[in-house]
Design a protein around this motif. Structure first.
Motif, PDB file in Angstrom:
ATOM      1  N   ASN A 297       0.672  -1.421  -0.386  1.00  0.00           N
ATOM      2  CA  ASN A 297       0.259   0.430   0.280  1.00  0.00           C
ATOM      3  C   ASN A 297       1.295   1.667  -0.238  1.00  0.00           C
ATOM      4  O   ASN A 297       2.387   1.381   0.052  1.00  0.00           O
ATOM      5  N   ASP A 298      -0.125   2.368  -0.217  1.00  0.00           N
ATOM      6  CA  ASP A 298       1.128   3.154  -0.264  1.00  0.00           C
ATOM      7  C   ASP A 298       2.068   3.830   0.579  1.00  0.00           C
ATOM      8  O   ASP A 298       2.524   4.281   0.930  1.00  0.00           O
TER       9      ASP A 298
ATOM     10  N   ILE B  10      10.925  13.734  -4.644  1.00  0.00           N
ATOM     11  CA  ILE B  10      10.480  12.603  -4.083  1.00  0.00           C
ATOM     12  C   ILE B  10       9.170  12.995  -3.768  1.00  0.00           C
ATOM     13  O   ILE B  10       7.871  11.509  -4.364  1.00  0.00           O
ATOM     14  N   GLY B  11       8.958  13.549  -2.603  1.00  0.00           N
ATOM     15  CA  GLY B  11       7.802  13.330  -1.771  1.00  0.00           C
ATOM     16  C   GLY B  11       6.463  14.024  -3.020  1.00  0.00           C
ATOM     17  O   GLY B  11       5.728  12.398  -2.813  1.00  0.00           O
ATOM     18  N   ALA B  12       6.994  14.511  -3.782  1.00  0.00           N
ATOM     19  CA  ALA B  12       5.946  15.148  -5.235  1.00  0.00           C
ATOM     20  C   ALA B  12       5.829  13.847  -5.760  1.00  0.00           C
ATOM     21  O   ALA B  12       4.615  14.135  -6.079  1.00  0.00           O
ATOM     22  N   ALA B  13       6.581  13.185  -6.140  1.00  0.00           N
ATOM     23  CA  ALA B  13       6.529  12.169  -6.741  1.00  0.00           C
ATOM     24  C   ALA B  13       5.668  11.137  -6.225  1.00  0.00           C
ATOM     25  O   ALA B  13       4.987  10.540  -7.048  1.00  0.00           O
ATOM     26  N   LEU B  14       6.076  10.764  -4.852  1.00  0.00           N
ATOM     27  CA  LEU B  14       5.095   9.455  -4.271  1.00  0.00           C
ATOM     28  C   LEU B  14       3.777   9.934  -4.082  1.00  0.00           C
ATOM     29  O   LEU B  14       2.459   9.328  -4.724  1.00  0.00           O
ATOM     30  N   ALA B  15       3.234  11.482  -3.998  1.00  0.00           N
ATOM     31  CA  ALA B  15       2.162  11.834  -4.080  1.00  0.00           C
ATOM     32  C   ALA B  15       1.096  12.085  -5.420  1.00  0.00           C
ATOM     33  O   ALA B  15      -0.142  11.465  -5.675  1.00  0.00           O
ATOM     34  N   ALA B  16       1.942  11.631  -6.374  1.00  0.00           N
ATOM     35  CA  ALA B  16       1.463  11.672  -8.077  1.00  0.00           C
ATOM     36  C   ALA B  16       0.717   9.970  -8.206  1.00  0.00           C
ATOM     37  O   ALA B  16       0.742  10.299  -9.376  1.00  0.00           O
TER      38      ALA B  16
ATOM     39  N   VAL C  88       6.181   4.348   0.695  1.00  0.00           N
ATOM     40  CA  VAL C  88       6.421   6.181   1.287  1.00  0.00           C
ATOM     41  C   VAL C  88       7.904   4.717   2.623  1.00  0.00           C
ATOM     42  O   VAL C  88       8.948   5.972   2.784  1.00  0.00           O
ATOM     43  N   LEU C  89       7.314   4.168   3.217  1.00  0.00           N
ATOM     44  CA  LEU C  89       7.887   4.051   4.329  1.00  0.00           C
ATOM     45  C   LEU C  89       9.011   3.325   4.291  1.00  0.00           C
ATOM     46  O   LEU C  89      10.672   4.249   4.599  1.00  0.00           O
TER      47      LEU C  89
END
Length: 276
Positions: free
Chosen positions: A2-3, A142-148, A7-8
């Motif tokens: 899962n997301d 990286i955070g923005a890419a993960l949010a996408a 992220v972790l």
């Protein structure tokens, strides 16, 4: 996965890789690793350029457009985001919080077998702050890419960040140990630097979780601007200082080709969505 698990995993990877690389010079001589460090720095320039130009900019524009855009009458917000990402790091460096404050120590240590370069007091703290700011910008990317929520965006950006972050962590560890001559204080410097990217990954991913796609696109475009700055203003000049034009070209092209290879592989295995 899962997301949250993804992220972790990314957070742990960025933290542990930087921490491990930063601790190496606390127990090993810098001259033993200079060749590897310079190769990684050259490859990092190619990674960052390709990640910005082939991934972050086109995908950022696409996500921004799909999100309906943001109202600015006179200035295109998407282009402004790229420009601001570039200029923000330029401003930080103008105030002494740069990325290359430690390079003369590397050069001196390599040429003379020791690192005794006289620096003004407080320069170690400035180096930590400067590199930590860069690390925070990496976390935003990286955070923005993960949010996408698109693996074909996240993976190349993550690889670009790691390839840039590892030699930076090593450099910081070497410089801090030289300046402070205290392994415990140097370890604190490395921990602060190593934690910046994971922290900003979590913050950015959390903040962008409930916003429109337009803002996610702008965040990715802002990150593209910071990537372009680091690659062209920080990394490439340093690579040129230690190699011929052909040597620099080889390293940068190999880095760019590595990102292209990753993109092609993801396309072949079906990880790229051609229609958004």
């Amino acid at each position: 996965m899962n997301d949250t698990t993804i992220v972790l995993t990314v957070v742990l990877a960025t933290f542990l890789s930087a921490l491990g690389m930063g601790c190496l010079p606390l127990w090993r001589k810098l001259s033993d690793e200079l060749s590897m460090l310079r190769w990684m720095t050259g490859l990092a320039a190619g990674f960052l350029l390709a990640s910005a130009i082939l991934i972050a900019i086109p995908e950022g524009f696409m996500i921004y457009d799909e999100g309906g855009g943001v109202d600015f009458d006179a200035i295109p917000a998407s282009g402004l985001a790229v420009l601001l990402g570039f200029l923000l790091l330029l401003v930080f460096e103008a105030f002494g919080f740069g990325h290359d404050i430690h390079e003369e120590h590397h050069e001196h240590a390599h040429e003379h077998g020791h690192g005794h370069v006289n620096h003004p007091s407080g320069v170690a703290t400035s180096a930590v702050v400067g590199l930590t700011i860069h690390a925070a910008a990496d976390g935003l990317a990286i955070g923005a890419a993960l949010a996408a929520d698109e693996l074909h965006i996240t993976l190349p950006i993550l690889l670009g960040v790691l390839m840039h972050k590892l030699p930076a962590a090593f450099s910081l560890g070497a410089f801090s140990q030289h300046e402070r001559n205290d392994r415990k204080r140097s370890l604190i410097d490395i921990l602060v630097f190593s934690a910046a990217t994971p922290l900003f990954i979590i913050i950015t991913w959390s903040l962008l979780g409930d916003v429109s796609e337009a803002w996610i696109g702008l965040a990715i475009l802002f990150s593209a601007g910071s990537f372009l700055y680091v690659a062209t203003v920080d990394v490439l000049p340093e690579v040129h200082r230690h190699g011929s034009a052909k040597d620099v070209c080889l390293k940068v092209m190999l880095g760019a080709l590595a990102i292209i290879a990753v993109m092609l592989f993801m396309d072949v295995v079906g990880l790229v969505e051609h229609a958004h």
